[in-house]
Design a protein around this motif. Structure first.
Motif, PDB file in Angstrom:
ATOM      1  N   THR A   1       0.848  -1.185   0.000  1.00 17.21           N
ATOM      2  CA  THR A   1       0.000   0.000   0.000  1.00 17.21           C
ATOM      3  C   THR A   1       0.885   1.238   0.000  1.00 17.21           C
ATOM      4  OG1 THR A   1      -1.907   1.038   1.077  1.00 17.21           O
ATOM      5  CG2 THR A   1      -0.193   0.227   2.546  1.00 17.21           C
TER       6      THR A   1
ATOM      7  N   TRP B   1      -2.350   6.351  -1.044  1.00 16.57           N
ATOM      8  CA  TRP B   1      -3.594   5.589  -1.278  1.00 16.57           C
ATOM      9  C   TRP B   1      -4.466   5.645  -0.023  1.00 16.57           C
ATOM     10  CZ3 TRP B   1      -7.000   1.979   0.342  1.00 16.57           C
ATOM     11  CH2 TRP B   1      -7.893   1.457  -0.597  1.00 16.57           C
TER      12      TRP B   1
ATOM     13  N   ARG C   1      -8.045   7.624  -0.023  1.00 17.42           N
ATOM     14  CA  ARG C   1      -9.255   6.785  -0.011  1.00 17.42           C
ATOM     15  C   ARG C   1      -9.976   6.769   1.319  1.00 17.42           C
ATOM     16  NH1 ARG C   1     -10.040   3.234  -4.612  1.00 17.42           N
ATOM     17  NH2 ARG C   1      -8.518   3.999  -6.103  1.00 17.42           N
TER      18      ARG C   1
ATOM     19  N   CYS D   1     -19.303  -1.571  15.402  1.00 15.71           N
ATOM     20  CA  CYS D   1     -18.978  -0.137  15.469  1.00 15.71           C
ATOM     21  C   CYS D   1     -20.157   0.710  15.950  1.00 15.71           C
ATOM     22  CB  CYS D   1     -18.488   0.358  14.119  1.00 15.71           C
ATOM     23  SG  CYS D   1     -16.991  -0.482  13.590  1.00 15.71           S
TER      24      CYS D   1
ATOM     25  N   ARG E   1      -4.551  -5.908   2.861  1.00 15.35           N
ATOM     26  CA  ARG E   1      -4.439  -4.443   2.780  1.00 15.35           C
ATOM     27  C   ARG E   1      -5.801  -3.755   2.732  1.00 15.35           C
ATOM     28  NH1 ARG E   1      -2.466  -3.154  -3.419  1.00 15.35           N
ATOM     29  NH2 ARG E   1      -4.231  -4.112  -4.455  1.00 15.35           N
TER      30      ARG E   1
ATOM     31  N   MET F   1     -13.998  -8.343   5.212  1.00 18.18           N
ATOM     32  CA  MET F   1     -14.924  -7.246   4.927  1.00 18.18           C
ATOM     33  C   MET F   1     -15.098  -7.024   3.432  1.00 18.18           C
ATOM     34  SD  MET F   1     -14.666  -3.252   6.043  1.00 18.18           S
ATOM     35  CE  MET F   1     -13.348  -2.920   4.892  1.00 18.18           C
TER      36      MET F   1
ATOM     37  N   GLY G   1     -15.594  -4.172   1.502  1.00 17.14           N
ATOM     38  CA  GLY G   1     -15.471  -2.720   1.699  1.00 17.14           C
ATOM     39  C   GLY G   1     -16.477  -1.897   0.924  1.00 17.14           C
ATOM     40  N   ARG G   2     -16.666  -2.277  -0.349  1.00 19.47           N
ATOM     41  CA  ARG G   2     -17.586  -1.475  -1.177  1.00 19.47           C
ATOM     42  C   ARG G   2     -19.013  -1.559  -0.673  1.00 19.47           C
ATOM     43  NH1 ARG G   2     -15.623  -2.399  -7.400  1.00 19.47           N
ATOM     44  NH2 ARG G   2     -13.434  -2.037  -6.920  1.00 19.47           N
TER      45      ARG G   2
ATOM     46  N   ALA H   1     -15.127   6.155  10.333  1.00 21.88           N
ATOM     47  CA  ALA H   1     -14.691   5.016   9.509  1.00 21.88           C
ATOM     48  C   ALA H   1     -13.901   5.485   8.295  1.00 21.88           C
ATOM     49  CB  ALA H   1     -15.891   4.192   9.070  1.00 21.88           C
ATOM     50  N   ASN H   2     -14.450   6.499   7.597  1.00 21.90           N
ATOM     51  CA  ASN H   2     -13.824   6.932   6.350  1.00 21.90           C
ATOM     52  C   ASN H   2     -14.275   8.370   6.087  1.00 21.90           C
ATOM     53  OD1 ASN H   2     -13.354   7.413   3.526  1.00 21.90           O
ATOM     54  ND2 ASN H   2     -13.219   5.205   3.211  1.00 21.90           N
TER      55      ASN H   2
END
Ligand code: COA
Length: 326
Positions: free
Chosen positions: A28, A32, A36, A112, A151, A214, A216-217, A253-254
């Motif tokens: 990674t 990135w 992301r 979570c 990753r 997971m 992810g998408r 989370a993101n």
């Protein structure tokens, strides 16, 4: 009776793991991960630190902040996906570490969304007149269940704990909330070998099923769908509009999830508290850590309305609105 947060505290392990260091663990790049996810670094528990140790340190700060005697606490709830053991509960270990003489204790698994679930449960016990003061903790040591060869997951999470003492407040407090689950999505975020379905055996080591898997998408899509859905219910229950919220405390989370929600709500990003750049996703701990830091930074004043929103494995999601009472 108004019920709210009497005291809040958090604890983060000392060890910092940067994105640059991640480059030597998996294939990674810092660029990135940052672009992301928004994450720049995360904390990793020391080898001798387990979830109860992190919980204990956060809890002591919350009790001090509340200005109460520890023995006033009648119930300890620890929301976690990474308990010290499957038996006994981490909450019982924390109750003993703090030295609370007489209190009920149990763990809660809502991934979570755990802190929002635990806070709502603690609130409900007080509202029902069963207990007067409840200690709710969100704590996870995800580094122990991450696949450090994957990753797609290991870059996202970190370790931490946050705690709150709930009790009667003079003004504000809990104004409304919502808890939901969609078990049809259970496989999207799962630790396959962590219980009775697939007990730990030698072959598990080959499939690496003792670690988090997971999609992810799918989780990303779920998060941006679940967030507004649960928010709408909480706002309706509290009789408020989105503009009435002073500070959004979203699950960390993101950054792209938070930005897309801010855009959808037509609210400025400044109204969303963000610290995922420093800690990554600490699972059940993100929300209480964020409340504690926001308060310490002077971003929360008495009378402010906070919207807490969690989402995660289960799939679970939920939210609640609190008017800050201190
Ligand atoms: C995991 C997540 C960051 C991935 O971002 P994304 O933009 O969806 O990326 P994708 O999964 O589409 O992967 C895109 C590419 O990057 C690659 N990639 C994945 N992780 C990577 C990493 N750490 N470094 C470099 N490349 C990576 C993928 O292999 C894929 O490569 P390919 O196109 O050659 O197949 C994102 O989906 C996410 O945040 N989802 C939500 C997860 C979450 O919040 N979980 C916890 C909820 S409580």
């Amino acid at each position: 009776m108004k019920i709210g947060i009497l005291g809040i505290g958090s604890y983060l392990p000392e060890r910092i793991l940067t994105n640059k260091e991640m480059e030597s663990i998996v294939d990674t790049t810092d660029e990135w991960i940052t672009s992301r996810t928004g994450i720049r670094e995360r904390r990793i528990a020391a080898d001798d630190e387990a979830t109860s140790d992190l919980s204990y340190k956060a809890a002591l700060k919350a009790i001090e902040d509340a200005g109460i005697d520890k023995d006033e606490i009648e119930l300890v709830i620890v929301a976690t996906t990474t308990p010290d053991y499957s038996m006994p509960s981490t909450a019982a270990i924390v109750q003993d570490k703090i030295g609370i003489r007489k209190a009920a204790a149990f763990d809660m698994e809502a991934a979570c969304t755990g802190f929002v679930y635990a806070l709502t449960t603690g609130y409900s016990f007080i509202k029902a007149g069963i207990y007067k003061k409840v200690l709710v903790i969100g704590a996870d040591v995800f580094s122990r269940i991450l696949d450090w060869e994957d990753r797609g997951t290991c870059i996202l999470f970190g370790d931490g704990a946050g705690a709150a003492v709930l009790g009667e407040v003079e003004t504000g407090g809990y104004l409304g909330g919502d808890l939901q689950a969609d078990g049809a999505g259970a496989q999207e975020l799962i630790v396959p070998s962590s219980g009775s379905r697939k007990p730990f055996r030698e072959e598990v080591l080959t499939s690496r099923d003792q670690f988090v898997k997971m999609n992810g998408r799918e989780i990303f899509k779920f998060a941006v769908r679940a967030f507004p859905e649960t928010t709408a219910v909480s706002l309706e229950k509290a009789g408020l509009k989105i503009e009435d919220i002073d500070l959004f405390i979203p699950h960390q989370a993101n950054i792209r999830i938070i930005e897309s929600i801010a855009k959808r709500f037509k609210q400025p990003m400044e109204k969303f508290y963000v610290n995922l750049d420093k800690y990554g996703n600490t699972s059940a701990a993100t929300i209480p850590i964020a409340i504690d830091e926001a308060r310490n930074e002077g971003k929360i004043k008495k009378g402010d309305r906070l919207l807490l929103v969690g989402f995660g494995g289960g799939l679970t999601y939920g939210s609640c609105i609190l008017e800050w009472s201190k």
